[in-house]
Design a protein around this motif. Structure first.
Motif, PDB file in Angstrom:
ATOM      1  N   SER A  21      -7.796   3.210  -2.200  1.00  0.00           N
ATOM      2  CA  SER A  21      -7.440   2.825  -3.561  1.00  0.00           C
ATOM      3  C   SER A  21      -8.671   2.280  -4.270  1.00  0.00           C
TER       4      SER A  21
ATOM      5  N   ARG B 138       0.845  -1.185   0.000  1.00  0.00           N
ATOM      6  CA  ARG B 138       0.000   0.000   0.000  1.00  0.00           C
ATOM      7  C   ARG B 138       0.884   1.239   0.000  1.00  0.00           C
ATOM      8  N   THR B 139       0.297   2.348  -0.424  1.00  0.00           N
ATOM      9  CA  THR B 139       1.000   3.624  -0.415  1.00  0.00           C
ATOM     10  C   THR B 139       0.956   4.244   0.977  1.00  0.00           C
TER      11      THR B 139
ATOM     12  N   ALA C  39       1.799   7.894   2.302  1.00  0.00           N
ATOM     13  CA  ALA C  39       2.097   9.234   1.797  1.00  0.00           C
ATOM     14  C   ALA C  39       2.499  10.150   2.948  1.00  0.00           C
TER      15      ALA C  39
ATOM     16  N   ARG D 263       5.402   9.787  -1.713  1.00  0.00           N
ATOM     17  CA  ARG D 263       4.644   8.534  -1.696  1.00  0.00           C
ATOM     18  C   ARG D 263       5.623   7.365  -1.651  1.00  0.00           C
ATOM     19  N   TYR D 264       5.460   6.523  -0.638  1.00  0.00           N
ATOM     20  CA  TYR D 264       6.260   5.312  -0.508  1.00  0.00           C
ATOM     21  C   TYR D 264       5.349   4.105  -0.664  1.00  0.00           C
ATOM     22  N   GLU D 265       5.689   3.212  -1.588  1.00  0.00           N
ATOM     23  CA  GLU D 265       4.957   1.955  -1.729  1.00  0.00           C
ATOM     24  C   GLU D 265       5.617   0.943  -0.793  1.00  0.00           C
TER      25      GLU D 265
END
Length: 212
Positions: free
Chosen positions: A194, A153-154, A156, A168-170
Protein backbone atom coordinates in the motif's frame (compact mmCIF):
# COMPACT_ATOMS: atom_id res chain seq x y z
CA UNK A 1 12.39 -3.19 19.04
CA UNK A 2 9.82 -1.51 16.80
CA UNK A 3 10.29 2.15 17.58
CA UNK A 4 9.00 3.33 14.21
CA UNK A 5 5.91 1.10 14.32
CA UNK A 6 2.64 2.64 15.40
CA UNK A 7 -0.91 1.42 15.69
CA UNK A 8 -4.00 3.52 16.42
CA UNK A 9 -5.92 1.57 19.04
CA UNK A 10 -9.63 1.18 18.45
CA UNK A 11 -11.85 3.40 20.58
CA UNK A 12 -14.20 0.42 20.72
CA UNK A 13 -11.50 -1.57 22.51
CA UNK A 14 -11.09 0.88 25.37
CA UNK A 15 -11.89 -0.96 28.62
CA UNK A 16 -13.23 -3.93 26.60
CA UNK A 17 -12.34 -7.32 28.10
CA UNK A 18 -10.32 -9.65 25.90
CA UNK A 19 -12.80 -12.18 24.55
CA UNK A 20 -12.81 -14.88 21.87
CA UNK A 21 -16.26 -14.58 20.33
CA UNK A 22 -18.65 -17.30 19.27
CA UNK A 23 -18.63 -18.62 15.74
CA UNK A 24 -21.73 -20.57 14.74
CA UNK A 25 -24.27 -18.36 12.97
CA UNK A 26 -22.02 -15.29 13.28
CA UNK A 27 -19.83 -16.61 10.44
CA UNK A 28 -20.63 -15.43 6.90
CA UNK A 29 -19.69 -17.93 4.17
CA UNK A 30 -19.00 -16.93 0.57
CA UNK A 31 -19.00 -19.76 -1.97
CA UNK A 32 -16.32 -19.37 -4.61
CA UNK A 33 -15.68 -21.54 -7.68
CA UNK A 34 -14.42 -25.14 -7.94
CA UNK A 35 -15.42 -26.07 -4.39
CA UNK A 36 -13.58 -23.21 -2.68
CA UNK A 37 -15.12 -21.00 -0.01
CA UNK A 38 -14.28 -18.19 2.41
CA UNK A 39 -15.72 -17.63 5.89
CA UNK A 40 -15.64 -14.18 7.48
CA UNK A 41 -16.29 -13.31 11.12
CA UNK A 42 -15.89 -9.60 11.87
CA UNK A 43 -14.70 -8.64 15.35
CA UNK A 44 -14.11 -12.21 16.46
CA UNK A 45 -11.58 -11.09 19.10
CA UNK A 46 -12.86 -8.18 21.17
CA UNK A 47 -10.55 -6.13 23.37
CA UNK A 48 -7.72 -7.11 21.02
CA UNK A 49 -5.43 -4.13 21.70
CA UNK A 50 -3.64 -5.83 24.60
CA UNK A 51 -3.20 -9.08 22.64
CA UNK A 52 -1.69 -7.12 19.75
CA UNK A 53 0.71 -5.32 22.10
CA UNK A 54 1.77 -8.57 23.82
CA UNK A 55 2.48 -10.32 20.52
CA UNK A 56 4.48 -7.36 19.24
CA UNK A 57 6.72 -7.54 22.30
CA UNK A 58 6.94 -11.24 23.16
CA UNK A 59 6.99 -13.11 19.83
CA UNK A 60 10.59 -13.77 18.65
CA UNK A 61 10.07 -12.12 15.26
CA UNK A 62 12.74 -12.84 12.68
CA UNK A 63 13.63 -11.59 9.23
CA UNK A 64 14.15 -14.13 6.43
CA UNK A 65 15.75 -14.15 2.99
CA UNK A 66 14.52 -16.36 0.14
CA UNK A 67 15.50 -17.18 -3.41
CA UNK A 68 13.28 -15.52 -6.00
CA UNK A 69 13.98 -15.32 -9.73
CA UNK A 70 17.64 -16.36 -9.29
CA UNK A 71 18.21 -13.75 -6.56
CA UNK A 72 18.23 -13.87 -2.77
CA UNK A 73 15.81 -11.23 -1.49
CA UNK A 74 14.50 -10.06 1.88
CA UNK A 75 11.06 -11.39 2.80
CA UNK A 76 8.93 -8.22 3.14
CA UNK A 77 7.53 -9.04 6.60
CA UNK A 78 8.74 -10.56 9.87
CA UNK A 79 7.89 -14.17 10.72
CA UNK A 80 7.53 -16.70 13.50
CA UNK A 81 6.24 -20.30 13.26
CA UNK A 82 4.84 -22.51 16.03
CA UNK A 83 4.99 -26.17 15.02
CA UNK A 84 2.69 -29.00 16.06
CA UNK A 85 3.11 -29.53 19.81
CA UNK A 86 4.75 -26.16 20.51
CA UNK A 87 2.88 -23.91 22.96
CA UNK A 88 1.42 -20.79 21.37
CA UNK A 89 2.81 -17.43 22.51
CA UNK A 90 -0.38 -16.26 24.25
CA UNK A 91 -3.23 -18.01 26.10
CA UNK A 92 -5.80 -16.10 24.05
CA UNK A 93 -4.44 -17.70 20.87
CA UNK A 94 -4.75 -21.12 22.51
CA UNK A 95 -8.39 -20.34 23.31
CA UNK A 96 -8.97 -19.08 19.78
CA UNK A 97 -7.57 -22.28 18.29
CA UNK A 98 -9.78 -24.40 20.56
CA UNK A 99 -12.82 -22.42 19.38
CA UNK A 100 -11.84 -23.01 15.75
CA UNK A 101 -11.40 -26.73 16.42
CA UNK A 102 -14.87 -26.99 17.96
CA UNK A 103 -16.59 -25.05 15.17
CA UNK A 104 -14.86 -26.63 12.16
CA UNK A 105 -14.46 -30.21 13.41
CA UNK A 106 -17.49 -31.53 11.45
CA UNK A 107 -16.03 -30.22 8.15
CA UNK A 108 -12.29 -30.42 8.73
CA UNK A 109 -12.27 -33.69 10.64
CA UNK A 110 -9.03 -32.83 12.45
CA UNK A 111 -7.66 -30.06 14.67
CA UNK A 112 -5.64 -27.00 13.77
CA UNK A 113 -2.14 -27.84 15.01
CA UNK A 114 0.28 -25.12 13.84
CA UNK A 115 0.35 -21.34 13.85
CA UNK A 116 2.33 -19.09 11.53
CA UNK A 117 2.61 -15.44 12.57
CA UNK A 118 3.49 -12.59 10.21
CA UNK A 119 4.22 -9.01 11.20
CA UNK A 120 3.54 -6.45 8.47
CA UNK A 121 5.42 -3.44 9.79
CA UNK A 122 3.92 -0.88 7.38
CA UNK A 123 2.33 -0.62 3.94
CA UNK A 124 5.58 -1.67 2.26
CA UNK A 125 5.39 -5.13 3.79
CA UNK A 126 3.34 -7.62 1.80
CA UNK A 127 2.92 -11.19 0.60
CA UNK A 128 2.76 -12.09 -3.09
CA UNK A 129 0.11 -14.21 -4.79
CA UNK A 130 0.29 -17.80 -3.59
CA UNK A 131 -1.62 -20.78 -2.22
CA UNK A 132 -0.64 -22.81 0.85
CA UNK A 133 0.22 -25.85 -1.28
CA UNK A 134 3.29 -27.20 0.48
CA UNK A 135 2.23 -30.56 1.87
CA UNK A 136 -1.31 -31.89 1.82
CA UNK A 137 -2.82 -28.62 0.60
CA UNK A 138 -1.54 -29.41 -2.91
CA UNK A 139 -3.83 -32.42 -3.29
CA UNK A 140 -6.49 -32.29 -0.56
CA UNK A 141 -9.19 -29.92 0.59
CA UNK A 142 -8.07 -28.17 3.78
CA UNK A 143 -8.51 -24.97 5.78
CA UNK A 144 -6.36 -22.01 6.75
CA UNK A 145 -7.85 -19.77 9.45
CA UNK A 146 -6.40 -16.24 9.60
CA UNK A 147 -6.79 -13.98 12.62
CA UNK A 148 -5.96 -10.35 11.83
CA UNK A 149 -4.77 -7.92 14.52
CA UNK A 150 -3.77 -4.29 14.22
CA UNK A 151 -4.11 -2.00 11.22
CA UNK A 152 -6.65 -3.23 8.62
CA UNK A 153 -5.11 -4.55 5.41
CA UNK A 154 -6.48 -5.92 2.16
CA UNK A 155 -6.47 -9.69 1.65
CA UNK A 156 -7.05 -10.34 -2.05
CA UNK A 157 -8.12 -13.63 -3.65
CA UNK A 158 -8.19 -14.64 -7.31
CA UNK A 159 -8.92 -17.92 -9.15
CA UNK A 160 -5.83 -19.60 -10.53
CA UNK A 161 -7.51 -20.06 -13.92
CA UNK A 162 -8.10 -16.31 -14.28
CA UNK A 163 -11.82 -16.87 -14.89
CA UNK A 164 -12.93 -14.09 -12.52
CA UNK A 165 -11.53 -10.79 -11.22
CA UNK A 166 -9.85 -10.73 -7.80
CA UNK A 167 -11.92 -10.37 -4.64
CA UNK A 168 -10.72 -7.96 -1.95
CA UNK A 169 -11.45 -8.31 1.76
CA UNK A 170 -10.48 -5.53 4.17
CA UNK A 171 -9.65 -7.52 7.29
CA UNK A 172 -9.33 -5.47 10.44
CA UNK A 173 -8.51 -5.64 14.13
CA UNK A 174 -9.83 -8.91 15.58
CA UNK A 175 -11.37 -10.20 12.32
CA UNK A 176 -11.28 -13.87 11.32
CA UNK A 177 -11.08 -15.06 7.71
CA UNK A 178 -11.03 -18.78 6.90
CA UNK A 179 -10.18 -20.20 3.47
CA UNK A 180 -11.56 -23.69 2.95
CA UNK A 181 -12.49 -26.41 0.51
CA UNK A 182 -10.28 -26.35 -2.57
CA UNK A 183 -9.25 -22.71 -1.96
CA UNK A 184 -5.50 -23.39 -1.63
CA UNK A 185 -5.40 -25.39 -4.89
CA UNK A 186 -7.83 -23.49 -7.10
CA UNK A 187 -7.43 -19.92 -5.79
CA UNK A 188 -4.49 -17.71 -4.76
CA UNK A 189 -4.34 -15.03 -2.08
CA UNK A 190 -2.11 -12.04 -1.38
CA UNK A 191 -1.63 -9.05 0.90
CA UNK A 192 -0.64 -6.28 -1.54
CA UNK A 193 1.62 -3.35 -0.76
CA UNK A 194 0.00 0.00 0.00
CA UNK A 195 1.24 3.48 -0.85
CA UNK A 196 -0.71 4.86 2.11
CA UNK A 197 1.07 5.31 5.46
CA UNK A 198 -0.07 2.32 7.51
CA UNK A 199 0.67 1.02 10.98
CA UNK A 200 1.62 -2.57 11.78
CA UNK A 201 -0.58 -5.63 11.37
CA UNK A 202 -0.14 -9.12 12.80
CA UNK A 203 -1.58 -12.10 10.93
CA UNK A 204 -2.00 -15.42 12.78
CA UNK A 205 -2.56 -18.38 10.44
CA UNK A 206 -3.87 -21.56 12.03
CA UNK A 207 -3.37 -24.70 9.91
CA UNK A 208 -3.93 -28.46 10.26
CA UNK A 209 -1.02 -30.86 10.36
CA UNK A 210 1.02 -31.09 7.16
CA UNK A 211 -0.31 -27.91 5.53
CA UNK A 212 2.04 -25.02 4.72
Amino acid sequence: MFEEAWFQSSLLDVDTPETVGALGTTVERVRLTDGAWVDLRRGWISGADELFARLMETVPWRAERRKMYERIVDVPRLLCFYADGEPLPDPLLTEARATLDHHYAPELGEPFTTAGLCLYRDGKDSVAWHGDTIGRGSSQDTMVAILSLGTPRTLALRPRNGAAPPLRYEVGHGDLLVMGGSCQRTWEHAVPKSARPLGPRISVQFRPRGVR
